[in-house]
Design a protein around this motif. Structure first.
Motif, PDB file in Angstrom:
ATOM      1  N   PRO A 118     -33.814 -20.474  87.232  1.00  0.00           N
ATOM      2  CA  PRO A 118     -33.443 -20.717  88.635  1.00  0.00           C
ATOM      3  C   PRO A 118     -34.475 -20.146  89.597  1.00  0.00           C
ATOM      4  N   GLY A 119     -34.849 -20.956  90.583  1.00  0.00           N
ATOM      5  CA  GLY A 119     -35.833 -20.547  91.570  1.00  0.00           C
ATOM      6  C   GLY A 119     -37.269 -20.723  91.132  1.00  0.00           C
TER       7      GLY A 119
ATOM      8  N   SER B  82     -36.743 -29.148  95.485  1.00  0.00           N
ATOM      9  CA  SER B  82     -37.565 -29.101  96.695  1.00  0.00           C
ATOM     10  C   SER B  82     -39.022 -29.013  96.301  1.00  0.00           C
TER      11      SER B  82
ATOM     12  N   VAL C 167     -39.494 -27.095  92.907  1.00  0.00           N
ATOM     13  CA  VAL C 167     -38.737 -25.853  92.808  1.00  0.00           C
ATOM     14  C   VAL C 167     -37.276 -26.207  92.547  1.00  0.00           C
TER      15      VAL C 167
ATOM     16  N   TYR D 160     -29.127 -28.510  89.550  1.00  0.00           N
ATOM     17  CA  TYR D 160     -30.110 -27.985  90.490  1.00  0.00           C
ATOM     18  C   TYR D 160     -30.292 -28.876  91.708  1.00  0.00           C
TER      19      TYR D 160
ATOM     20  N   ARG E  75     -27.282 -25.228  92.158  1.00  0.00           N
ATOM     21  CA  ARG E  75     -26.435 -25.847  93.171  1.00  0.00           C
ATOM     22  C   ARG E  75     -25.231 -24.946  93.487  1.00  0.00           C
TER      23      ARG E  75
ATOM     24  N   THR F 189     -33.371 -24.987  92.365  1.00  0.00           N
ATOM     25  CA  THR F 189     -32.440 -23.983  92.875  1.00  0.00           C
ATOM     26  C   THR F 189     -31.045 -24.334  92.413  1.00  0.00           C
TER      27      THR F 189
END
Length: 438
Positions: free
Chosen positions: A132-133, A405, A431, A402, A435, A433
């Motif tokens: 994540p991230g 972006s 990227v 996710y 949800r 992230t």
């Protein structure tokens, strides 16, 4: 009417060939503006005379033409050294028709529904590994994912050692460079690196595939297996016209399915994910489609990515006799190309053609013979349904977990030619992230 060719650029043949193979998105639109909807090129070693058609009515004439007059197999011969003489892409007329009849049941609707769960499992395992991230190098991950799909769903390879031996070798086929491949067409060069290395890799793949085919023929659970290879081993034999596929034929079809269905789908998925990452509103619509099990909208995302970011430039046929197409009387031996790239970019075919707008595939505004990623006519890609099913399934698994972006400061993504496909030059980094609205 005497045989003649439409106009084209006066550049030396080797320059035209280089530009067509490596810079087609830059050269084809200006050529259409300069010479019109039909123009000629010289693109050795692909074709001494290539005539490019772009209008829907001309493309319809070519796709609907008698396959005895328009040989797609002959037009694809540059791919023969890898795909093999028996490949469904290399053969014509009766031989092609037989191969297609034997292959089609493995790609019908019922078969696709059976493959979907395996694709979802593979995609879910891939996405589970993402941090994540983090910034995901999308093209690399989609290549790995679609290769795993090919090995499990198409080849049916479940043994870990065989998969470990086969996967990197298959990857080397897909990522061969243009110079390396063109050199490989000349057997004398296969004594030298890097052509010798590629030849040795192909031999090793053949050994692995033939061993897998032999083992599968005697597998006690062959009748229960649902992978494509197992289905093909049981196909044919009902009539004299359709004898079962030989080991050599099976090898050629498996390699063809790898090359036609691996990097093309990976590239299309990478472009689709990139477009969703840079269009948050469309990404939200796609996520809503995931929540409501609306596969049509997810499929429209894939179709629009294939249109705007054309992966394969054209579909070709070689004329077996003189033929008039689009008002031009062309001599036997001419290779004609239905330009997928130009048809997809045409403002006559598509309103706001430069805009990524998946809804055009839901609104009924896409006309026949204007959307061509899978070719057309009797040579339409047998894996078209599989590719779209795979793409929508992978999108669902990713978007369910996710939001996407573009990395901060990322430049607009452009295409580059790798082999015969157009892939994101920057590998479509994104990227991911977790949800919060799932």
């Amino acid at each position: 009417m005497t045989a003649t060719y439409p106009p084209g650029p006066p550049l030396p043949a080797f320059v035209q060939g280089f530009l067509y193979i490596r810079r087609r998105s830059l050269i084809l639109p200006p050529l259409r503006r300069r010479y019109g909807d039909v123009f000629a090129l010289r693109v050795p070693p692909f074709a001494d005379k290539l005539v490019v058609f772009t209008r829907p009515e001309h493309i319809k004439q070519i796709f609907a033409g008698d396959p005895r007059d328009l040989h797609a197999g002959e037009g694809n011969q540059i791919l023969g050294p890898i795909m093999g003489a028996h490949s469904v892409l290399m053969t014509d007329e009766a031989e092609h028709a037989r191969a297609r009849r034997l292959l089609m049941p493995a790609f019908n609707g019922a078969a696709l529904r059976g493959y979907r769960d395996v694709v979802a499992e593979i995609a879910g395992a891939e996405v589970q590994r993402w941090q994540p991230g983090s910034t995901v190098i999308t093209l690399d991950r989609m290549n790995a994912l679609t290769l795993e799909v090919i090995m499990r769903v198409v080849f049916g390879v479940t043994d870990a050692r065989t998969r470990a031996a086969l996967a990197p070798r298959l990857h080397r086929i897909v990522t061969i460079g243009t110079i390396q491949y063109i050199g490989f067409l000349k057997p004398a060069l296969q004594r030298f690196a890097p052509w010798r290395a590629f030849h040795d890799n192909l031999v090793a793949i053949d050994d692995l595939l033939y061993a897998e085919i032999a083992a599968r023929r005697t597998a006690p659970d062959l009748a229960e297996r649902t992978d494509v290879l197992s289905r093909l081993l049981q196909a044919g034999g009902e009539t004299d016209a359709d004898p079962p596929l030989t080991d050599a034929e099976l090898r050629d079809q498996l390699i063809t399915l790898l090359l036609a269905g691996h990097e093309t789908t990976a590239a299309a998925l990478s472009w689709a994910l990139h477009e969703l990452a840079v269009h948050p509103d469309l990404q939200q619509q796609a996520f809503e489609a995931v929540r409501t099990d609306d596969d049509k909208t997810l499929e429209a995302v894939m179709k629009e990515a294939m249109r705007l970011r054309t992966v394969i430039p054209g579909a070709v046929r070689k004329l077996t006799g003189d033929m008039t197409i689009g008002g031009w009387r062309l001599p036997a031996g001419t290779v004609v190309s239905c330009s997928i790239l130009l048809a997809h970019r045409s403002t006559e075919n598509y309103r706001d053609a430069a805009t990524f707008r998946p809804s055009r595939f839901l609104d009924g505004e896409v006309e026949p013979n204007t959307w061509l990623p899978f070719g057309g006519g009797v040579r339409r890609c047998i894996g078209a349904g599989f590719s779209l099913m795979e793409g929508t399934t992978v999108l669902r698994e990713i978007l369910n977990r996710y939001s996407l972006s573009a990395p901060a400061g990322a430049k607009p993504e452009r295409g580059r030619v790798r082999n015969i496909t157009t892939v994101p030059r920057g590998k479509a980094k994104m990227v991911v992230t977790p949800r919060s609205d799932g």
